[in-house]
Motif scaffolding. Structure first.
Motif, mmCIF file in Angstrom:
data_model
loop_
_atom_site.group_PDB
_atom_site.id
_atom_site.type_symbol
_atom_site.label_atom_id
_atom_site.label_comp_id
_atom_site.label_asym_id
_atom_site.label_seq_id
_atom_site.Cartn_x
_atom_site.Cartn_y
_atom_site.Cartn_z
ATOM 1 N N LEU A 455 2.055 -25.313 0.456
ATOM 2 C CA LEU A 455 2.630 -24.212 0.325
ATOM 3 C C LEU A 455 3.980 -23.811 0.963
ATOM 4 O O LEU A 455 4.550 -22.772 1.258
ATOM 5 C CB LEU A 455 1.526 -23.012 0.496
ATOM 6 C CG LEU A 455 0.200 -22.901 -0.336
ATOM 7 C CD1 LEU A 455 -0.526 -22.010 0.178
ATOM 8 C CD2 LEU A 455 0.766 -22.847 -1.784
ATOM 9 N N ASP A 456 4.375 -24.722 1.550
ATOM 10 C CA ASP A 456 5.776 -24.935 2.370
ATOM 11 C C ASP A 456 6.496 -25.686 1.573
ATOM 12 O O ASP A 456 6.534 -26.799 1.161
ATOM 13 C CB ASP A 456 5.331 -25.302 3.833
ATOM 14 C CG ASP A 456 5.049 -26.616 4.027
ATOM 15 O OD1 ASP A 456 5.804 -27.625 4.225
ATOM 16 O OD2 ASP A 456 3.910 -26.992 3.889
ATOM 17 N N LEU A 457 8.000 -25.567 1.788
ATOM 18 C CA LEU A 457 8.883 -26.136 0.970
ATOM 19 C C LEU A 457 9.081 -27.696 1.273
ATOM 20 O O LEU A 457 9.126 -28.482 0.566
ATOM 21 C CB LEU A 457 10.343 -25.447 1.013
ATOM 22 C CG LEU A 457 11.211 -25.945 -0.153
ATOM 23 C CD1 LEU A 457 10.752 -25.750 -1.379
ATOM 24 C CD2 LEU A 457 12.553 -24.988 0.234
ATOM 25 N N PRO A 458 9.012 -27.704 2.901
ATOM 26 C CA PRO A 458 9.436 -29.182 3.189
ATOM 27 C C PRO A 458 8.186 -29.986 2.670
ATOM 28 O O PRO A 458 8.532 -31.031 2.276
ATOM 29 C CB PRO A 458 9.275 -29.026 4.771
ATOM 30 C CG PRO A 458 9.947 -27.604 5.001
ATOM 31 C CD PRO A 458 9.387 -26.848 4.003
ATOM 32 N N GLY A 459 6.969 -29.307 2.707
ATOM 33 C CA GLY A 459 5.843 -30.443 2.164
ATOM 34 C C GLY A 459 6.023 -30.492 0.942
ATOM 35 O O GLY A 459 5.659 -31.787 0.400
ATOM 36 N N ARG A 460 6.306 -29.830 0.070
ATOM 37 C CA ARG A 460 6.636 -29.820 -1.455
ATOM 38 C C ARG A 460 7.863 -30.863 -1.626
ATOM 39 O O ARG A 460 7.827 -31.797 -2.615
ATOM 40 C CB ARG A 460 6.957 -28.598 -2.253
ATOM 41 C CG ARG A 460 5.985 -27.715 -2.309
ATOM 42 C CD ARG A 460 6.066 -26.393 -3.225
ATOM 43 N NE ARG A 460 5.860 -27.080 -4.512
ATOM 44 C CZ ARG A 460 6.239 -26.612 -5.580
ATOM 45 N NH1 ARG A 460 6.772 -25.428 -5.763
ATOM 46 N NH2 ARG A 460 5.821 -27.167 -6.859
ATOM 47 N N GLN A 461 8.794 -30.622 -1.103
ATOM 48 C CA GLN A 461 9.898 -31.631 -1.218
ATOM 49 C C GLN A 461 9.600 -32.979 -0.913
ATOM 50 O O GLN A 461 10.103 -33.869 -1.604
ATOM 51 C CB GLN A 461 11.067 -31.112 -0.113
ATOM 52 C CG GLN A 461 12.463 -31.899 -0.471
ATOM 53 C CD GLN A 461 13.430 -31.078 0.504
ATOM 54 O OE1 GLN A 461 13.389 -31.547 1.737
ATOM 55 N NE2 GLN A 461 14.402 -30.498 0.184
ATOM 56 N N ALA A 462 8.845 -33.240 0.113
ATOM 57 C CA ALA A 462 8.561 -34.869 0.606
ATOM 58 C C ALA A 462 7.529 -35.187 -0.635
ATOM 59 O O ALA A 462 7.869 -36.408 -0.919
ATOM 60 C CB ALA A 462 7.853 -34.686 1.797
ATOM 61 N N ALA A 463 6.613 -34.224 -1.069
ATOM 62 C CA ALA A 463 5.808 -34.892 -2.144
ATOM 63 C C ALA A 463 6.548 -35.181 -3.399
ATOM 64 O O ALA A 463 6.488 -36.199 -3.976
ATOM 65 C CB ALA A 463 4.839 -33.821 -2.466
ATOM 66 N N TYR A 464 7.651 -34.359 -3.853
ATOM 67 C CA TYR A 464 8.150 -34.799 -5.288
ATOM 68 C C TYR A 464 9.161 -35.689 -5.061
ATOM 69 O O TYR A 464 9.275 -36.469 -6.003
ATOM 70 C CB TYR A 464 8.682 -33.417 -5.680
ATOM 71 C CG TYR A 464 7.713 -32.497 -6.357
ATOM 72 C CD1 TYR A 464 7.095 -32.831 -7.438
ATOM 73 C CD2 TYR A 464 7.482 -31.191 -5.606
ATOM 74 C CE1 TYR A 464 6.014 -32.044 -7.835
ATOM 75 C CE2 TYR A 464 6.476 -30.467 -6.018
ATOM 76 C CZ TYR A 464 5.854 -30.784 -7.314
ATOM 77 O OH TYR A 464 4.814 -30.150 -7.666
ATOM 78 N N ARG A 465 9.694 -35.871 -3.728
ATOM 79 C CA ARG A 465 10.598 -37.338 -3.784
ATOM 80 C C ARG A 465 10.075 -38.128 -3.616
ATOM 81 O O ARG A 465 10.445 -39.522 -4.245
ATOM 82 C CB ARG A 465 11.553 -36.907 -2.199
ATOM 83 C CG ARG A 465 12.612 -35.727 -2.329
ATOM 84 C CD ARG A 465 13.429 -35.808 -0.876
ATOM 85 N NE ARG A 465 14.409 -34.632 -1.175
ATOM 86 C CZ ARG A 465 15.084 -34.256 -0.336
ATOM 87 N NH1 ARG A 465 15.106 -34.732 1.162
ATOM 88 N NH2 ARG A 465 16.224 -33.283 -0.426
ATOM 89 N N GLY A 466 8.727 -38.440 -3.020
ATOM 90 C CA GLY A 466 7.856 -39.575 -2.960
ATOM 91 C C GLY A 466 7.402 -39.749 -4.623
ATOM 92 O O GLY A 466 7.594 -41.017 -4.851
ATOM 93 N N ALA A 467 7.204 -38.992 -5.270
ATOM 94 C CA ALA A 467 6.736 -39.117 -6.638
ATOM 95 C C ALA A 467 8.035 -39.822 -7.420
ATOM 96 O O ALA A 467 7.766 -40.519 -8.303
ATOM 97 C CB ALA A 467 6.361 -37.890 -7.329
ATOM 98 N N ALA A 468 9.257 -39.125 -7.081
ATOM 99 C CA ALA A 468 10.395 -39.454 -7.978
ATOM 100 C C ALA A 468 10.601 -41.053 -7.697
ATOM 101 O O ALA A 468 11.129 -41.828 -8.439
ATOM 102 C CB ALA A 468 11.629 -38.610 -7.569
ATOM 103 N N ARG A 469 10.427 -41.348 -6.366
ATOM 104 C CA ARG A 469 10.535 -42.766 -5.986
ATOM 105 C C ARG A 469 9.586 -43.781 -6.958
ATOM 106 O O ARG A 469 10.081 -44.847 -7.151
ATOM 107 C CB ARG A 469 10.717 -43.058 -4.427
ATOM 108 C CG ARG A 469 11.537 -42.408 -3.636
ATOM 109 C CD ARG A 469 11.475 -42.818 -2.087
ATOM 110 N NE ARG A 469 12.610 -42.252 -1.284
ATOM 111 C CZ ARG A 469 12.618 -41.006 -0.913
ATOM 112 N NH1 ARG A 469 11.253 -40.266 -1.107
ATOM 113 N NH2 ARG A 469 13.307 -40.609 0.056
ATOM 114 N N VAL A 470 8.391 -43.249 -6.749
ATOM 115 C CA VAL A 470 7.554 -44.073 -7.683
ATOM 116 C C VAL A 470 7.742 -44.109 -9.015
ATOM 117 O O VAL A 470 7.785 -45.376 -9.686
ATOM 118 C CB VAL A 470 6.068 -43.493 -7.680
ATOM 119 C CG1 VAL A 470 5.078 -44.162 -8.397
ATOM 120 C CG2 VAL A 470 5.412 -43.547 -6.058
ATOM 121 N N ILE A 471 8.339 -43.068 -9.873
ATOM 122 C CA ILE A 471 8.514 -43.112 -10.907
ATOM 123 C C ILE A 471 9.934 -43.955 -11.263
ATOM 124 O O ILE A 471 10.147 -44.618 -12.259
ATOM 125 C CB ILE A 471 8.880 -41.661 -11.569
ATOM 126 C CG1 ILE A 471 7.611 -40.686 -11.235
ATOM 127 C CG2 ILE A 471 9.315 -41.652 -13.154
ATOM 128 C CD1 ILE A 471 7.681 -39.449 -11.553
#
Length: 512
Positions: A455-471
């Protein structure tokens, strides 16, 4: 209880959503808009194509609308509370009526969302609301959403149109005969030719000045542009062909809008296919995509070469996350390491005596995509791959082919990417309902789950950047380009507010 939207802000937000920057006196009584494909359905719960989304946005109201900068603003929900991370309470606007005169109540909202989250109903939208555990009416004008876990993107997804419970349960087929509460109502639908809408005189925000809006289907991009230039249409928008965009931009008779869009054009690599199951094979193919030439020459720069699945306009974007570069020599070396080698002098790669065959598919309505796959075919043949192309109309390609998982490599796109979740969870989570390439990776699943629940933007940002790296590393998707958004309209429509999703509410300003 924390009130999210105070009364004065409600009014301001509603005016923003329904009263765009156009002089009311300038809006003509009849407006004709060119579109590329017909709507598949006018049931907002089952919409899959851009025309359906755009038409339904005029026919129906959602709990919220998304503003020009993609922030949720009140629509038929005047305000909402978030008393706990997993509880959202929506307070409905009084006096809202369906086109048949019946009042909209909380039961209609409950029915709409309960049908969407029901797996048996098979709504495409279900992937966006899977964390919703229950939807209940507190009273006639209050609805409570209870979530299984906190869900950050929820509000961005609550703009789906609310349908009338009584009529649907009574057997009315709203896919063909829609009844909503929106500013326009269906007057006539000639399949494959046009959707004619007429003003809802009883619209809660005021009857639109435009008495009719006709969505005219012209599949060929250039023919649609020429119809606009001839004065047969008042507005056209993406998808448009690059050569038409440049010509229209130079024509001072029209009002141009050319900006970054909310879509991607990508290659869907079917990981369930025996040849494409190995990430190293997908990487080798990605290294054979001459992205610079395709985006620069075929798309003539109207789109932007993509670096990852994250849009540059997103708060999650990082330029440091990159897909493989075009590298034919590197691709050949990687293919050789996988056992694919030229063995009999004909230039074709073989393994265990079998040639490396691959089919690249797209749809016929977009000449640039057709040209792109033809170019990819030529490059792959030069590398020794027996590449074939398959071109079919959109319904056959989309519903009958890619969505059935029958493809190997398919070129298509995603639009309306209002949140990083919108381009990742349904498409690439193991349980995603749009995961047509059957990609499965527990590490990616965990990141996408975290992106939804943080629910915090830094947490979401880290998650989606990690996902983008995997993809970008495993390449179930190779993102070819970030789509631009282009719109041209006749000055007689006034100064229309831009909606990057291509929605048309700017045309339904109330009569003065």
């Amino acid at each position: 209880m924390r009130a999210i939207v105070s009364a004065p802000l409600v009014l301001a937000a509603v005016l923003t959503a329904t009263t765009p920057g156009v002089s009311y006196a300038e809006m003509p009584k009849a407006v004709r808009v060119g579109i590329d494909v017909d709507a598949g359905t006018l049931d907002p719960r089952l919409a899959r194509d851009t025309t359906a989304f755009r038409a339904n946005d005029l026919i129906y109201d959602g709990l919220v609308q998304l503003s020009q900068d993609l922030k949720p603003v009140p629509d038929i929900a005047e305000s909402w509370d978030n008393p706990a991370p997993t509880v959202w309470v929506f307070h409905l606007r009084k006096g809202v009526k369906f086109h048949d005169g019946a009042p909209l109540t909380a039961e209609d909202v409950v029915f709409t969302y309960r049908s969407i989250i029901d797996p048996k109903f098979n709504a495409p939208y279900r992937a966006l609301v899977t964390p919703v555990a229950s939807v209940d009416a507190i009273d006639a004008s209050t609805v409570k959403f209870t979530l299984e876990v906190p869900y950050a993107p929820l509000l961005s997804y609550l703009d789906v149109g609310i349908v009338p419970k009584a009529l649907v349960e009574g057997g009315r087929d709203i896919a063909l005969k829609p009844i909503g509460t929106g500013p326009m109502k269906l007057a006539a639908w000639q399949r494959g030719a046009s959707i004619k809408l007429e003003a809802n005189a009883d619209y809660w925000a005021g009857a639109p000045a435009a008495k009719t809006i006709e969505l005219v289907v012209i599949g060929d991009n250039t023919a649609r542009a020429q119809a606009f230039e001839a004065g047969d249409l008042d507005l056209i928008q993406s998808p448009l062909s690059p050569q038409d965009i440049k010509r229209l931009q130079a024509d001072r008779r029209f009002v141009p809008t050319v900006q970054a869009g909310l879509g991607i054009t990508y290659l869907n690599l079917n990981t369930a296919d025996p040849i494409l199951a190995d990430p190293k094979m997908r990487r080798a193919l990605a290294m054979l995509i001459d992205q610079k030439t395709i985006v620069g020459k075929i798309y003539e720069g109207v789109d932007q070469a993509a670096t990852s699945i994250l849009l540059p306009s997103s708060w999650a974007y990082s330029p440091e996350i990159k897909q493989p570069d075009f590298d034919p020599e590197g691709a050949r070396a990687l293919l050789a390491s996988l056992g694919w080698k030229v063995s009999n002098g004909d230039g074709l790669l073989r393994k265990d005596g079998k040639p490396l065959k691959l089919t690249i598919a797209t749809h016929s309505e977009d000449p640039n995509r057709v040209q792109a796959v033809e170019f990819m075919q030529a490059v792959m043949k030069q590398a020794g791959i027996q590449a074939e192309i398959q071109i079919s109309d959109w319904p056959s390609f989309s519903t009958g082919y890619v969505q059935q998982g029958k493809h190997q490599v398919a070129l298509l796109g995603w639009l309306n990417l209002v949140d990083p979740d919108r381009v990742s969870y349904g498409q690439l989570h193991t349980d995603g309902s749009l995961n047509w390439g059957k990609y499965a990776n527990p590490a990616l699943d965990a990141l996408l789950d975290a992106g939804r629940q943080s629910l915090d933007l830094p947490g979401r940002q880290a998650a989606y950047r990690g996902a983008a790296r995997v993809i970008a590393d495993e390449l179930p998707y190779y993102v070819l380009s970030y789509q631009g958004y282009q719109r041209f309209h006749n000055p007689k429509l006034g100064e229309l507010q831009v909606n990057p999703r291509g929605y048309l509410r700017a045309l339904v300003a109330p009569a003065k």
